[in-house]
Design an enzyme around this catalytic site. Structure first.
Site, PDB file in Angstrom:
ATOM      1  N   LYS A   1     -11.746   4.534   1.557  1.00 43.80           N
ATOM      2  CA  LYS A   1     -10.651   3.732   1.014  1.00 43.80           C
ATOM      3  C   LYS A   1     -11.280   2.574   0.227  1.00 43.80           C
ATOM      4  CE  LYS A   1      -6.355   1.470   2.483  1.00 43.80           C
ATOM      5  NZ  LYS A   1      -5.510   1.124   3.641  1.00 43.80           N
TER       6      LYS A   1
ATOM      7  N   GLU B   1       0.831  -1.199   0.000  1.00 42.92           N
ATOM      8  CA  GLU B   1       0.000   0.000   0.000  1.00 42.92           C
ATOM      9  C   GLU B   1       0.871   1.258   0.000  1.00 42.92           C
ATOM     10  OE1 GLU B   1      -4.000  -0.582   2.335  1.00 42.92           O
ATOM     11  OE2 GLU B   1      -2.326  -1.345   3.556  1.00 42.92           O
TER      12      GLU B   1
END
Length: 123
Positions: free
Chosen positions: A102, A24
């Site tokens: 997200k 990420e």
């Protein structure tokens, strides 16, 4: 006491590098932010003067810069930093509600969205 006026920004999107996993922080992903700014807009309306309100274009730029900026493990941290920045940089805003979405979170089951919502005020 009357309810405060609001300015609402929705869907501010930028690529950020937030998350607890190495991929990420390395690869990044889209983050989407909604913000509701609470402010007394009476003087801005009476004077028709931008100086008496929060310039929503500048607020959007500040939010996008924070999304693209320093990487955090948690989107909770990102949401709070956005709220703090809005309160610090835009004096007409008395309180702010920030939602960080997200949509590509690394969850192994089908899902539509993950979001964190925070509320901060000057008081």
């Amino acid at each position: 006491m009357s309810r405060p006026d609001t300015i609402t920004l929705t869907g501010i999107t930028a690529i950020g590098y937030h998350g607890v996993f190495d991929h990420e922080k390395r690869d990044g992903q889209p983050f989407i932010v909604d913000a509701v700014l609470h402010a007394d807009l009476a003087e801005a309306a009476a004077t028709d003067d931008l100086a008496h309100t929060a310039h929503y274009g500048e607020v959007a730029e500040a939010i996008a810069a924070l999304i693209r900026g320093d990487a955090f493990d948690l989107i909770e941290t990102l949401a709070v930093r956005i709220a703090e920045r809005i309160l610090a940089d835009f004096p007409p805003v008395s309180a702010v509600e920030v939602t960080v979405h997200k949509p590509k979170a690394p969850i192994q089951v089908p899902f539509g969205d993950v979001s964190i919502n925070v509320f901060r005020s000057r008081a």
